[in-house]
Structure formats: C-alpha cells, structure tokens
Design a protein around this motif. Structure first.
Motif, PDB file in Angstrom:
ATOM      1  N   UNK A  98      14.275  17.776  24.852  1.00 30.95           N
ATOM      2  CA  UNK A  98      12.917  17.871  24.319  1.00 30.95           C
ATOM      3  C   UNK A  98      11.958  17.008  25.137  1.00 30.95           C
ATOM      4  N   UNK A  99      12.430  15.802  25.539  1.00 28.56           N
ATOM      5  CA  UNK A  99      11.591  14.943  26.378  1.00 28.56           C
ATOM      6  C   UNK A  99      11.218  15.661  27.668  1.00 28.56           C
ATOM      7  N   UNK A 100      12.179  16.403  28.229  1.00 29.50           N
ATOM      8  CA  UNK A 100      11.884  17.170  29.441  1.00 29.50           C
ATOM      9  C   UNK A 100      10.987  18.357  29.138  1.00 29.50           C
ATOM     10  N   UNK A 101      11.250  19.033  28.002  1.00 30.85           N
ATOM     11  CA  UNK A 101      10.514  20.251  27.674  1.00 30.85           C
ATOM     12  C   UNK A 101       9.028  19.979  27.458  1.00 30.85           C
ATOM     13  N   UNK A 102       8.690  18.830  26.871  1.00 25.74           N
ATOM     14  CA  UNK A 102       7.283  18.541  26.587  1.00 25.74           C
ATOM     15  C   UNK A 102       6.427  18.622  27.846  1.00 25.74           C
ATOM     16  N   UNK A 103       6.765  17.866  28.910  1.00 24.42           N
ATOM     17  CA  UNK A 103       5.963  18.027  30.134  1.00 24.42           C
ATOM     18  C   UNK A 103       6.233  19.346  30.848  1.00 24.42           C
ATOM     19  N   UNK A 104       7.493  19.810  30.818  1.00 24.06           N
ATOM     20  CA  UNK A 104       7.834  21.027  31.553  1.00 24.06           C
ATOM     21  C   UNK A 104       7.085  22.241  31.028  1.00 24.06           C
ATOM     22  N   UNK A 146       9.496  21.150  39.810  1.00 17.04           N
ATOM     23  CA  UNK A 146       9.422  20.051  40.774  1.00 17.04           C
ATOM     24  C   UNK A 146       9.037  18.736  40.109  1.00 17.04           C
ATOM     25  N   UNK A 147       8.170  18.787  39.109  1.00 19.89           N
ATOM     26  CA  UNK A 147       7.661  17.573  38.483  1.00 19.89           C
ATOM     27  C   UNK A 147       8.567  17.026  37.379  1.00 19.89           C
ATOM     28  N   UNK A 148       9.519  17.817  36.911  1.00 21.71           N
ATOM     29  CA  UNK A 148      10.374  17.367  35.796  1.00 21.71           C
ATOM     30  C   UNK A 148      11.861  17.466  36.120  1.00 21.71           C
ATOM     31  N   UNK A 149      12.226  17.724  37.351  1.00 21.71           N
ATOM     32  CA  UNK A 149      13.625  18.009  37.684  1.00 21.71           C
ATOM     33  C   UNK A 149      14.603  16.880  37.356  1.00 21.71           C
ATOM     34  N   UNK A 150      14.289  15.610  37.617  1.00 25.63           N
ATOM     35  CA  UNK A 150      15.250  14.546  37.265  1.00 25.63           C
ATOM     36  C   UNK A 150      15.630  14.548  35.787  1.00 25.63           C
ATOM     37  N   UNK A 151      14.691  14.879  34.912  1.00 26.97           N
ATOM     38  CA  UNK A 151      14.999  14.948  33.485  1.00 26.97           C
ATOM     39  C   UNK A 151      15.979  16.080  33.192  1.00 26.97           C
ATOM     40  N   UNK A 152      15.861  17.181  33.922  1.00 28.12           N
ATOM     41  CA  UNK A 152      16.775  18.301  33.730  1.00 28.12           C
ATOM     42  C   UNK A 152      18.180  17.935  34.188  1.00 28.12           C
ATOM     43  N   UNK A 153      18.278  17.216  35.302  1.00 29.10           N
ATOM     44  CA  UNK A 153      19.580  16.752  35.779  1.00 29.10           C
ATOM     45  C   UNK A 153      20.228  15.813  34.770  1.00 29.10           C
ATOM     46  N   UNK A 154      19.449  14.890  34.231  1.00 28.01           N
ATOM     47  CA  UNK A 154      19.959  13.956  33.233  1.00 28.01           C
ATOM     48  C   UNK A 154      20.431  14.694  31.985  1.00 28.01           C
ATOM     49  N   UNK A 155      19.673  15.703  31.557  1.00 26.80           N
ATOM     50  CA  UNK A 155      20.062  16.490  30.380  1.00 26.80           C
ATOM     51  C   UNK A 155      21.384  17.208  30.614  1.00 26.80           C
ATOM     52  N   UNK A 156      21.557  17.809  31.805  1.00 27.03           N
ATOM     53  CA  UNK A 156      22.796  18.522  32.110  1.00 27.03           C
ATOM     54  C   UNK A 156      23.989  17.574  32.116  1.00 27.03           C
ATOM     55  N   UNK A 157      23.813  16.394  32.666  1.00 29.70           N
ATOM     56  CA  UNK A 157      24.910  15.426  32.706  1.00 29.70           C
ATOM     57  C   UNK A 157      25.238  14.892  31.315  1.00 29.70           C
TER      58      UNK A 157
END
Length: 325
Positions: A98-104, A146-157
């Motif tokens: 959700x933290x990633x989704x808000x900006x994404x 591009x602007x939120x990718x690190x959050x997506x990586x963290x979510x997957x891990x």
C-alpha cells in the motif's frame, strides 16, 4: 513560456483541456485538477491493492518458484500459508504494498492525464484517440515504475522471505543495502518499465475504448454519467487483455527482484528465451497466469472505476461544495 517546457509533468500548474468524451476519456483539465488526480489515485490504489493482497502474495511465491517435476500447483500454497502462518499472513507485505501503491497509482493516473493532454495539444486529431491513450499510458506506466521501483522490490522480498525467520521491512532494507548495495533495489527496473509501460498503456487504451463504446450504445455524452457497472466491465476487460500480453515480463521482473547474487537474466529477450527453453511456455513464461487473472481483473476493474468516481466526486466537491452530500 509554459508551452516551452519540454517535460509535460512540469506543467501540472496548468494545462489544456482534453476532449475525451467521444472516445471514453475523462474530459478533465490537463493540469488544474492535479490534486483530484493525486487523491483519487491514492484512494483507488489503496482499496484495490488491499482487496487483492492475498492473491498477490500467493502469486509472487508461485512465480518465484522454478518449475520442477515435484513442483506443486498454486492451490496448495493456500492451505500451507494458512496452516503455517495463519489468516493474516495472506496480507503479509501488504503494508509496503500500500505504501508503494499510494505514490505509484497517484503518479500513474496523474501522469496519464497530463501526458494525454500534452499529446492532444501537440498532435490534435492527427493522433487517433486509441493511439493517444496507448502512448500516454506507456509513458505514465514507465514514469510511475521508475519513481517507485525500490518499494516494489522490497514488497516482493517481503512476500517470499523465509517463514521461520521473518524480517521487518526496516531490517530487510538495512540488510539488503549492507550485503548487496543500492543497485540491487533497481534490479530489473528497465525491464519493468518496458513491460509495465506497455501494460498500463494497453489497460488505459482498452478501458477508455470500451467506455467510448458504452457512450455510444447508452447515449451518454458525459463520461461522469456512465454507470458503475459499465466502468467495472471496461476495467475488467482492460485488465484481462493487458495482463495476457505482458505476463511473461512480470515473471522476469519478479525473479530479478527476489534472487540474491548475480542478475539471473541479461535482458528481456535473454530472460524470455531462457525461461521458454528451460521451463517451457505454459509452465514457464505463463506460470501462474490463471492466478494472476484472479488478481488483475478485479484489481484493474476496482482501481480504474473507483478512480473515475473519486475524481469526479472531488471535482464536484471543489466546484460546488454545497451540492455534495
């Protein structure tokens, strides 16, 4: 001076009005409604992401497990998670999701509106509406990823971490930075921008195209007057079509994000050919597609239709507060 700005997202303070009614677009102002775009995108993204969180976690676990002779189907993951971790474990990783989704989602929806308005102003009727929606969506998807990718990586891990020794988000981030560096959080970003951009473009193009059909069939002239079910159907078909086209790239993205050590694939084509050769088309490139449909179809239907509803409601609230109850 404003027209000379080279990047349309720098023009959020004001922009052209999109025509959008006949082709299923929103008809909103390109820049003056940016607050509505951002808020509506956040709300739509948070609700839709939480609704499909259990399916998302199962999908990530299934995608990142290589196909072997003893590999079990995704349906067996469900009772295993429930037995080992309990019901709330299906929402593990949802907080960071959700933290990633808000900006994404807010960036995706807002930049789509602005790119679409910019393309309309730059090319006018020379660029057909479907192509305009596709192009704007591709750039919007790439920008948001591009602007939120690190959050997506963290979510997957977070989703695939060891169940016996779970780590907090902060601990996983700290350990990842210490052991693997900053670059690992952007591993697969370029591939994701390609696949994700095409996905978002196809999603918006199909959604707005079907809304345009409903406009004509139902005799609706204003996009905000469409019924909720018409938006939901348009979003569901858009999600189905877009996911079918780009799903193999989602497999590559997830594996690139979750593997430790060297990158598993040199690029998109290397990843596609390697998986197809070693694991096959159905059990490799399209592994878990049925499960992904269970996530993507309701996710896109909820997010797109809710975004439209929230956007128009916020716009009306700003224009005439007394009329909104």
């Amino acid at each position: 001076a404003q027209a000379a700005l080279p990047f349309p997202l720098l023009r959020l303070a004001g922009g052209p009005r999109t025509t959008g009614m006949a082709d299923g677009g929103s008809g909103s102002k390109g820049g003056k409604d940016v607050v509505e775009y951002l808020v509506a995108g956040c709300g739509a993204g948070a609700v839709s992401r939480t609704c499909i969180a259990p399916v998302e976690r199962i999908k990530i676990i299934f995608q990142t497990t290589r196909c072997t002779a003893s590999a079990s189907g995704w349906a067996r993951i469900v009772p295993q998670i429930f037995r080992d971790e309990g019901v709330l474990a299906f929402w593990k990783g949802n907080t960071i999701g959700v933290i990633r989704v808000l900006p994404y989602m807010s960036l995706q929806f807002t930049s789509n509106e602005v790119y679409r308005a910019w393309l309309s102003e730059a090319f006018g009727d020379r660029l057909p509406a479907p192509l305009r929606h596709l192009t704007a969506g591709i750039f919007a998807g790439g920008t948001a990823i591009a602007l939120t990718y690190p959050l997506d990586t963290l979510r997957a891990r977070m989703a695939v971490q060891c169940r016996t020794q779970p780590m907090s988000m902060a601990e996983m981030l700290r350990r990842g930075l210490a052991e693997e560096g900053v670059a690992v959080w952007y591993r697969g970003c370029w591939m994701s921008m390609q696949g994700g951009g095409v996905y978002v473009g196809l999603k918006f193009m199909t959604y707005d195209g079907l809304k345009g059909r409903f406009h004509k069939f139902m005799g609706v002239t204003n996009d905000k007057d469409l019924a909720v079910w018409q938006r939901v159907v348009s979003g569901a078909v858009g999600g189905l079509f877009a996911q079918t086209v780009v799903y193999p790239m989602d497999i590559i993205r997830r594996r690139s994000q979750t593997v430790k050590g060297a990158k598993p694939y040199r690029g998109v084509w290397h990843g596609l050919s390697t998986i197809a050769r070693e694991e096959g088309i159905r059990k490799g490139l399209y592994r878990g597609l049925t499960l992904n449909y269970m996530k993507a179809i309701p996710n896109v239907a909820i997010s797109l239709s809710l975004y439209d509803i929230l956007k128009y409601w916020l716009h009306e609230l700003r224009r005439n507060p007394a009329s909104v109850h």
